[in-house]
Design a protein around this motif. Structure first.
Motif, PDB file in Angstrom:
ATOM      1  N   PRO A 109       0.807  -1.226   0.000  1.00 48.20           N
ATOM      2  CA  PRO A 109       0.000   0.000   0.000  1.00 48.20           C
ATOM      3  C   PRO A 109       0.839   1.276   0.000  1.00 48.20           C
ATOM      4  O   PRO A 109       0.499   2.245  -0.689  1.00 48.20           O
ATOM      5  CB  PRO A 109      -0.816  -0.118   1.290  1.00 48.20           C
ATOM      6  N   SER A 110       1.924   1.295   0.758  1.00 45.98           N
ATOM      7  CA  SER A 110       2.782   2.489   0.785  1.00 45.98           C
ATOM      8  C   SER A 110       3.420   2.737  -0.575  1.00 45.98           C
ATOM      9  O   SER A 110       3.607   3.897  -0.991  1.00 45.98           O
ATOM     10  CB  SER A 110       3.871   2.325   1.853  1.00 45.98           C
ATOM     11  N   GLU A 111       3.747   1.661  -1.294  1.00 46.94           N
ATOM     12  CA  GLU A 111       4.318   1.817  -2.629  1.00 46.94           C
ATOM     13  C   GLU A 111       3.281   2.322  -3.616  1.00 46.94           C
ATOM     14  O   GLU A 111       3.585   3.156  -4.485  1.00 46.94           O
ATOM     15  CB  GLU A 111       4.892   0.476  -3.099  1.00 46.94           C
ATOM     16  N   LEU A 112       2.044   1.855  -3.478  1.00 47.45           N
ATOM     17  CA  LEU A 112       0.976   2.327  -4.354  1.00 47.45           C
ATOM     18  C   LEU A 112       0.696   3.807  -4.141  1.00 47.45           C
ATOM     19  O   LEU A 112       0.370   4.539  -5.089  1.00 47.45           O
ATOM     20  CB  LEU A 112      -0.303   1.526  -4.116  1.00 47.45           C
ATOM     21  N   THR A 113       0.836   4.271  -2.900  1.00 49.42           N
ATOM     22  CA  THR A 113       0.652   5.698  -2.624  1.00 49.42           C
ATOM     23  C   THR A 113       1.669   6.525  -3.386  1.00 49.42           C
ATOM     24  O   THR A 113       1.335   7.546  -4.005  1.00 49.42           O
ATOM     25  CB  THR A 113       0.778   5.973  -1.118  1.00 49.42           C
ATOM     26  N   ARG A 114       2.913   6.088  -3.376  1.00 51.18           N
ATOM     27  CA  ARG A 114       3.955   6.805  -4.118  1.00 51.18           C
ATOM     28  C   ARG A 114       3.731   6.685  -5.624  1.00 51.18           C
ATOM     29  O   ARG A 114       3.956   7.632  -6.372  1.00 51.18           O
ATOM     30  CB  ARG A 114       5.334   6.251  -3.751  1.00 51.18           C
ATOM     31  N   ILE A 115       3.258   5.532  -6.078  1.00 50.87           N
ATOM     32  CA  ILE A 115       3.004   5.339  -7.503  1.00 50.87           C
ATOM     33  C   ILE A 115       1.940   6.315  -7.988  1.00 50.87           C
ATOM     34  O   ILE A 115       2.067   6.922  -9.055  1.00 50.87           O
ATOM     35  CB  ILE A 115       2.579   3.880  -7.780  1.00 50.87           C
ATOM     36  N   GLU A 116       0.880   6.508  -7.198  1.00 49.88           N
ATOM     37  CA  GLU A 116      -0.161   7.448  -7.596  1.00 49.88           C
ATOM     38  C   GLU A 116       0.382   8.871  -7.666  1.00 49.88           C
ATOM     39  O   GLU A 116      -0.064   9.676  -8.497  1.00 49.88           O
ATOM     40  CB  GLU A 116      -1.349   7.372  -6.633  1.00 49.88           C
ATOM     41  N   GLU A 117       1.343   9.194  -6.824  1.00 44.05           N
ATOM     42  CA  GLU A 117       1.958  10.517  -6.882  1.00 44.05           C
ATOM     43  C   GLU A 117       2.695  10.714  -8.203  1.00 44.05           C
ATOM     44  O   GLU A 117       2.664  11.804  -8.793  1.00 44.05           O
ATOM     45  CB  GLU A 117       2.922  10.702  -5.705  1.00 44.05           C
ATOM     46  N   TYR A 118       3.324   9.662  -8.666  1.00 43.22           N
ATOM     47  CA  TYR A 118       4.008   9.752  -9.954  1.00 43.22           C
ATOM     48  C   TYR A 118       3.004   9.852 -11.094  1.00 43.22           C
ATOM     49  O   TYR A 118       3.198  10.622 -12.041  1.00 43.22           O
ATOM     50  CB  TYR A 118       4.912   8.531 -10.161  1.00 43.22           C
ATOM     51  N   LEU A 119       1.927   9.061 -11.023  1.00 42.66           N
ATOM     52  CA  LEU A 119       0.963   9.021 -12.121  1.00 42.66           C
ATOM     53  C   LEU A 119       0.375  10.395 -12.407  1.00 42.66           C
ATOM     54  O   LEU A 119       0.202  10.788 -13.561  1.00 42.66           O
ATOM     55  CB  LEU A 119      -0.157   8.031 -11.800  1.00 42.66           C
ATOM     56  N   MET A 145       9.919   5.199 -13.413  1.00 43.48           N
ATOM     57  CA  MET A 145       9.357   5.251 -12.067  1.00 43.48           C
ATOM     58  C   MET A 145       9.813   4.063 -11.229  1.00 43.48           C
ATOM     59  O   MET A 145      10.195   4.213 -10.060  1.00 43.48           O
ATOM     60  CB  MET A 145       7.833   5.269 -12.158  1.00 43.48           C
ATOM     61  N   THR A 146       9.789   2.862 -11.828  1.00 44.31           N
ATOM     62  CA  THR A 146      10.225   1.684 -11.069  1.00 44.31           C
ATOM     63  C   THR A 146      11.706   1.764 -10.722  1.00 44.31           C
ATOM     64  O   THR A 146      12.119   1.289  -9.662  1.00 44.31           O
ATOM     65  CB  THR A 146       9.942   0.394 -11.871  1.00 44.31           C
ATOM     66  N   GLU A 147      12.494   2.381 -11.615  1.00 45.98           N
ATOM     67  CA  GLU A 147      13.916   2.549 -11.314  1.00 45.98           C
ATOM     68  C   GLU A 147      14.120   3.522 -10.158  1.00 45.98           C
ATOM     69  O   GLU A 147      14.939   3.285  -9.255  1.00 45.98           O
ATOM     70  CB  GLU A 147      14.660   3.040 -12.556  1.00 45.98           C
ATOM     71  N   ILE A 148      13.372   4.636 -10.178  1.00 47.44           N
ATOM     72  CA  ILE A 148      13.494   5.624  -9.105  1.00 47.44           C
ATOM     73  C   ILE A 148      13.026   5.033  -7.771  1.00 47.44           C
ATOM     74  O   ILE A 148      13.608   5.307  -6.718  1.00 47.44           O
ATOM     75  CB  ILE A 148      12.684   6.888  -9.450  1.00 47.44           C
ATOM     76  N   LEU A 149      11.998   4.190  -7.827  1.00 46.30           N
ATOM     77  CA  LEU A 149      11.517   3.534  -6.610  1.00 46.30           C
ATOM     78  C   LEU A 149      12.418   2.384  -6.181  1.00 46.30           C
ATOM     79  O   LEU A 149      12.159   1.749  -5.153  1.00 46.30           O
ATOM     80  CB  LEU A 149      10.094   3.006  -6.826  1.00 46.30           C
ATOM     81  N   ASP A 150      13.435   2.116  -7.001  1.00 48.04           N
ATOM     82  CA  ASP A 150      14.368   1.022  -6.727  1.00 48.04           C
ATOM     83  C   ASP A 150      13.612  -0.306  -6.588  1.00 48.04           C
ATOM     84  O   ASP A 150      13.800  -1.069  -5.643  1.00 48.04           O
ATOM     85  CB  ASP A 150      15.165   1.307  -5.443  1.00 48.04           C
ATOM     86  N   THR A 151      12.736  -0.538  -7.563  1.00 48.38           N
ATOM     87  CA  THR A 151      11.902  -1.737  -7.559  1.00 48.38           C
ATOM     88  C   THR A 151      12.177  -2.554  -8.811  1.00 48.38           C
ATOM     89  O   THR A 151      12.181  -2.025  -9.924  1.00 48.38           O
ATOM     90  CB  THR A 151      10.409  -1.364  -7.529  1.00 48.38           C
ATOM     91  N   ASP A 152      12.428  -3.839  -8.620  1.00 49.36           N
ATOM     92  CA  ASP A 152      12.608  -4.746  -9.747  1.00 49.36           C
ATOM     93  C   ASP A 152      11.226  -5.153 -10.234  1.00 49.36           C
ATOM     94  O   ASP A 152      10.498  -5.873  -9.532  1.00 49.36           O
ATOM     95  CB  ASP A 152      13.412  -5.967  -9.314  1.00 49.36           C
ATOM     96  N   ALA A 153      10.830  -4.664 -11.408  1.00 52.95           N
ATOM     97  CA  ALA A 153       9.467  -4.906 -11.884  1.00 52.95           C
ATOM     98  C   ALA A 153       9.453  -5.196 -13.367  1.00 52.95           C
ATOM     99  O   ALA A 153      10.351  -4.778 -14.115  1.00 52.95           O
ATOM    100  CB  ALA A 153       8.575  -3.700 -11.582  1.00 52.95           C
ATOM    101  N   ARG A 154       8.435  -5.918 -13.787  1.00 53.09           N
ATOM    102  CA  ARG A 154       8.210  -6.212 -15.199  1.00 53.09           C
ATOM    103  C   ARG A 154       7.121  -5.293 -15.719  1.00 53.09           C
ATOM    104  O   ARG A 154       6.043  -5.200 -15.143  1.00 53.09           O
ATOM    105  CB  ARG A 154       7.773  -7.667 -15.368  1.00 53.09           C
ATOM    106  N   VAL A 155       7.401  -4.594 -16.820  1.00 50.05           N
ATOM    107  CA  VAL A 155       6.418  -3.708 -17.443  1.00 50.05           C
ATOM    108  C   VAL A 155       6.046  -4.297 -18.802  1.00 50.05           C
ATOM    109  O   VAL A 155       6.903  -4.455 -19.669  1.00 50.05           O
ATOM    110  CB  VAL A 155       6.961  -2.281 -17.611  1.00 50.05           C
ATOM    111  N   ALA A 156       4.777  -4.645 -18.968  1.00 52.01           N
ATOM    112  CA  ALA A 156       4.310  -5.259 -20.210  1.00 52.01           C
ATOM    113  C   ALA A 156       3.171  -4.424 -20.778  1.00 52.01           C
ATOM    114  O   ALA A 156       2.288  -3.984 -20.045  1.00 52.01           O
ATOM    115  CB  ALA A 156       3.839  -6.686 -19.957  1.00 52.01           C
ATOM    116  N   VAL A 157       3.204  -4.215 -22.101  1.00 52.00           N
ATOM    117  CA  VAL A 157       2.189  -3.395 -22.770  1.00 52.00           C
ATOM    118  C   VAL A 157       1.439  -4.237 -23.794  1.00 52.00           C
ATOM    119  O   VAL A 157       2.056  -4.880 -24.649  1.00 52.00           O
ATOM    120  CB  VAL A 157       2.830  -2.178 -23.475  1.00 52.00           C
TER     121      VAL A 157
END
Length: 315
Positions: free
Chosen positions: A238-248, A287-299
């Motif tokens: 949840p804390s990560e989602l809060t920051r994600i919404e700030e970026y969005l 955004m995932t790099e700035i959050l220092d999160t290893d994530a997969r982005v698929a479109v």
């Protein structure tokens, strides 16, 4: 609780005095109830002109209007006619776009031979109403009706195509009046944002490489057609989602967003922006790099999935 519910709840609490505030504007779907056999069905040229006239008036007031066929063709037959309220509301609740209210209209049109002269008059009546999709609340209605002598009569020797076009000309003008009045009534309970209305912006973020933005209001706005995306975030706290919404809200071209569904593991958002898909994809990866999160982005088309790679905990 969605935007319209908040507005209506405040209106109820304050009686007839409407509060002067503005939240996210409701998304509208223009639909026709043609279950009555006396109404013009939705596969008629007259219907198409009426629908476009009402939609244009709603758009002129700043409301987002979604095309019914475009958003419902994957779940129901777009050519189906003679539908009642129950079916229309069911469709609106299940389409891909988040619909807040539906504008339902009916078209009645007929010809009448004048008893004193070789003249064929028209009768045209269009009534419309606005219903809140989630709870069925009645938000307003309006009707315009013209009888024999109120409208120009049919031309002499008018064949079927002539009748359809002539009736369509008159129905379009009537529909514009109905649409304008319904738009005004909806505008009274969902006013536009005014300067200084107190939009809540994001905290200090870095939405793009080399660009620092302190609030959503300071984000650069681009010109162009707004595109809608479904963003799926999976595996985030949840804390990560809060920051994600700030970026969005700080990405270039941001228009608005809203949660569609939030579970423990996955959160889905409806996201509208005038930025292109490539830029949005790039911003999400940054955004995932700035959050220092290893994530997969698929479109996939207008659906973007961002999944956090989680390492199993050793116990």
């Amino acid at each position: 609780m969605n935007t319209l519910k908040l507005i209506l709840a405040a209106a109820t609490a304050l009686g007839t005095c409407m509060p002067v505030f503005a939240g996210e504007q409701p998304n509208l779907l223009i639909v026709s109830e043609d279950a009555d056999q006396d109404t013009i069905p939705r596969n008629s040229r007259i219907f198409n002109r009426v629908e476009r006239a009402i939609a244009s008036e709603m758009q002129a007031k700043g409301f987002r209007v979604y095309d019914e066929t475009a958003v419902s063709m994957d779940i129901t037959d777009p050519h189906r006619t003679r539908r009642n309220d129950a079916e229309l509301i069911s469709v609106a609740r299940r389409v891909s776009a988040p619909i807040d209210a539906i504008t339902v209209f009916q078209i009645y049109a007929s010809t009448e031979k004048n008893q004193y002269a070789d003249i064929v008059d028209l009768r045209v009546r269009i009534d419309g109403r606005i219903l809140e999709v989630n709870n069925g609340a009645f938000l307003g209605a309006y009707e315009v009706s013209y009888g024999p002598g109120d409208l120009p009569p049919l031309p002499v020797n008018c064949d079927r195509d002539c009748v359809i076009e002539h009736v369509g000309d008159q129905a379009r003008r009537v529909a514009a009046d109905v649409g304008a009045e319904l738009a005004s009534r909806l505008d009274s309970i969902s006013p536009v944002a005014t300067e200084g209305s107190g939009t809540v912006g994001a905290a200090s973020v870095v939405p793009e490489a080399g660009q620092t933005v302190t609030s959503a209001a300071q984000a650069e706005v681009c010109d162009g057609l707004t595109q809608a995306y479904t963003l799926q975030f999976r595996g985030f706290e949840p804390s990560e989602l809060t920051r994600i919404e700030e970026y969005l809200v700080s990405f270039k071209g941001y228009d608005h967003h809203r949660p569609l569904r939030t579970d423990t593991v996955q959160s889905d958002y409806w996201y509208e922006t005038c930025s292109d898909a490539a830029r949005l994809n790039r911003n999400l990866r940054l955004m995932t790099e700035i959050l220092d999160t290893d994530a997969r982005v698929a479109v996939t088309d207008n659906r973007i999935e961002v999944e956090k790679r989680r390492v199993p905990v050793t116990r």
